[in-house]
Design an enzyme around this catalytic site. Structure first.
Site, PDB file in Angstrom:
ATOM      1  N   LYS A 148       0.653  -1.091  -0.055  1.00 28.54           N
ATOM      2  CA  LYS A 148      -0.182  -0.254  -0.268  1.00 28.54           C
ATOM      3  C   LYS A 148       0.916   1.666   0.162  1.00 28.54           C
ATOM      4  CE  LYS A 148      -4.054  -2.881  -0.109  1.00 28.54           C
ATOM      5  NZ  LYS A 148      -3.977  -3.339   0.452  1.00 28.54           N
TER       6      LYS A 148
HETATM    7  C1  LIG Z   1      -3.682  -4.429  -0.328  1.00 24.55           C
HETATM    8  C2  LIG Z   1      -3.057  -5.733  -0.248  1.00 24.55           C
HETATM    9  C3  LIG Z   1      -3.561  -7.019  -1.309  1.00 24.55           C
HETATM   10  C4  LIG Z   1      -4.488  -6.730  -2.219  1.00 24.55           C
HETATM   11  O1  LIG Z   1      -4.796  -5.659  -3.639  1.00 24.55           O
HETATM   12  P1  LIG Z   1      -6.087  -5.023  -3.922  1.00 24.55           P
HETATM   13  O2  LIG Z   1      -5.512  -3.764  -4.715  1.00 24.55           O
HETATM   14  O3  LIG Z   1      -7.207  -4.801  -2.458  1.00 24.55           O
HETATM   15  O4  LIG Z   1      -6.033  -6.165  -4.192  1.00 24.55           O
HETATM   16  C5  LIG Z   1      -2.927  -7.847  -1.012  1.00 24.55           C
HETATM   17  N1  LIG Z   1      -1.553  -7.922  -0.162  1.00 24.55           N
HETATM   18  C6  LIG Z   1      -0.923  -6.905   0.755  1.00 24.55           C
HETATM   19  C7  LIG Z   1      -0.404  -7.646   1.467  1.00 24.55           C
HETATM   20  C8  LIG Z   1      -1.752  -5.883   0.753  1.00 24.55           C
HETATM   21  O5  LIG Z   1      -2.018  -5.012   1.710  1.00 24.55           O
END
Ligand SMILES: *Cc1c(COP(=O)(O)O)cnc(C)c1O
Length: 487
Positions: free
Chosen positions: A116
């Site tokens: 993120k």
């Molecule tokens: C948010 C997240 C995802 C998934 O991403 P999306 O864009 O919601 O599909 C996968 N792994 C981690 C560790 C995340 O924080």
């Protein structure tokens, strides 16, 4: 001028700045550019040796007009956003020696150790830049399944233009993730813990939708969102697909597979946009945990909301992958009327069954798998033993999905598995996977350790009354701030 419209077609086109600051168009759709830039193989060749931030500049420039953000302004915002990363390469790649042709893209070297951070620092700094220029203040609400909240909270520290509210479901995230939000002492960063939520962050997404549906509140607080409904998040995430591609392939033009742990489909949606722009992708391996909504959708054409199941990979415990709609919009030929009626049907019935032709179109170039918790734990242990490399539970979902689908990949093709979090955020799962009490040194990170000794600060709130509690608390906080600044 590059313009942004709603996938539901109900709003007039806006430019980049408005699309970012609004977060979501008023008709409840998602912002998309009217067209996508095309990137040729010659262009990719020229980009081969760029650093990650240099490449990000080249790609983002194609989506943002000079008049909205000048070259030097965009460069400065990008630079600032990646300074807090712990790794000099920002997004390095690791070759897994025990598996032929498998590479790992480490997206977790940002300040809160998850993928993120890759887009969030940039998006929050963009907000700050635009708001300073307009001399305005905004409140941001973020519902989180564990990683979005910490990333948004951290990126907002000390900013005068923003108050950031992270809202998280108690019991659905790890203590380490919670502490990343609650041990921040910046007065513009607020954490709200919701007790008694049934569907985790999906319930909170509904809370956020309800807050946004309240026009008076929205206006009073100048409310926006940096969830992956925000176009800038998805746009920024297209970059790491190009970057990873350039690092891994032997020859530009060779098609690469990407295995992606997916929750809200934001990361994967970005991948599909990169493919649409010209990146040679062989297969996307869509990797679900037990919350198998997308796996089912891509296999059968049935898009169905179901109850969220708690898993070891909590950041992808999501039952409604909102960014699927954004992908579908491009995949079926940018027809907003179509998307509008499908989204309508989904919100009324909690499901949509796509016709065979549509299903075939959107599932093209995709393989998918559902990975159980047991298989996730096994994968963490196996890779640790074979490679001395410690996957976090989400990255393990991607590697496991690759294993489940590798027979269906083109002979000799390489696969890049997107590793989305640092194992130190999930010590309990790592202990269980390795069946040992002592954590290996790869599962320890100083930033997590240092948060353990601090006091936590958060608003506590019951699920049943959360709408009123959260909206009133936000209002009160803004009023207090205003009356203080009047002195
Ligand atoms: C948010 C997240 C995802 C998934 O991403 P999306 O864009 O919601 O599909 C996968 N792994 C981690 C560790 C995340 O924080």
């Amino acid at each position: 001028m590059i313009q942004y419209v709603s996938t539901k077609g109900g709003t007039t086109p806006v430019h980049f700045e408005t699309a970012v600051l609004n977060g979501r168009p008023a008709d409840g759709g998602l912002y998309v550019p009217t067209s996508l830039p095309e990137i040729s193989l010659q262009q990719l060749q020229k980009w081969k040796n760029l650093s990650y931030t240099e490449l990000a500049f080249e790609i983002l420039s194609l989506f943002i007009d000079d008049s909205v953000l000048s070259e030097s302004e965009l460069k400065n915002i990008l630079h600032k956003s990646f300074v807090p990363f712990f790794h000099p390469e920002k997004i390095p790649t690791h070759h897994l020696k025990s598996k032929n042709g498998v590479y790992l893209q480490e997206l977790f070297h940002g300040p809160t150790l998850s993928f993120k951070d890759v887009a969030m620092g940039f998006v929050v700094n963009l907000f700050d830049f635009f708001l300073k220029r307009k001399n305005k203040h905004m409140s941001i609400v973020v519902a989180t399944s564990g990683d979005t909240g910490p990333a948004a909270a951290h990126a907002s520290i000390g900013l005068k233009t923003l108050d950031t509210w992270t809202i998280y479901p108690e019991g659905f995230i790890t203590e380490e993730q919670e502490r990343q939000m609650t041990t921040i002492s910046s007065s513009n960063v607020h954490a709200v813990r919701i007790n008694g939520s049934i569907n985790g962050s999906d319930d909170l997404d509904e809370l956020v939708d309800a807050l946004f549906a309240n026009d008076t509140l929205k206006e009073e607080l100048n409310l926006s969102s940096v969830n992956s409904t925000n176009w800038a998040r998805v746009m920024m995430q297209t970059v790491h697909y190009f970057y990873g591609y350039l690092q891994v392939v032997d020859k530009i033009g060779e098609a690469l597979n990407f295995a992606v742990p997916t929750g809200a489909f934001g990361n994967l949606c970005a991948g599909t946009l990169a493919r649409e722009m010209g990146l040679p992708v062989d297969k996307f391996i869509l990797s679900n945990n037990q919350n198998e909504c997308l796996d089912k959708l891509f296999k059968t054409g049935l898009f169905q909301k179901s109850k969220v199941i708690n898993s070891h990979s909590c950041a992808i415990d999501i039952s409604v992958p909102i960014n699927f709609w954004r992908y579908l919009y491009f995949s079926i030929g940018q027809n907003p009327d179509n998307i509008k009626s499908l989204m309508q049907e989904f919100s009324e019935n909690d499901q949509v069954l796509f016709d065979a032709a549509t299903h075939e179109r959107f599932s093209k170039g995709f393989l998918s798998a559902t990975v159980s918790d047991e298989r996730t734990l096994d994968t963490i242990r196996e890779v640790f033993q074979a490679d001395d490399y410690l996957l976090d539970p989400h990255s393990a979902v991607a590697v496991a999905a690759y294993e489940m689908q590798k027979e269906n990949l083109s002979q000799g093709s390489k696969t890049l598995c997107l590793c989305t979090a640092h194992p130190s955020k999930f010590p309990a799962t790592i202990r269980e996977a390795l069946n040992q009490e002592n954590l290996p040194q790869q599962a320890v990170h100083f930033s997590i350790e240092s948060s353990r000794i601090l006091c936590q600060r958060f608003y506590d709130c019951k699920f049943d009354t959360m709408y009123e509690a959260v909206s009133e608390t936000m209002k009160k906080s803004v009023q207090q701030k205003e009356s203080l600044s009047a002195y």
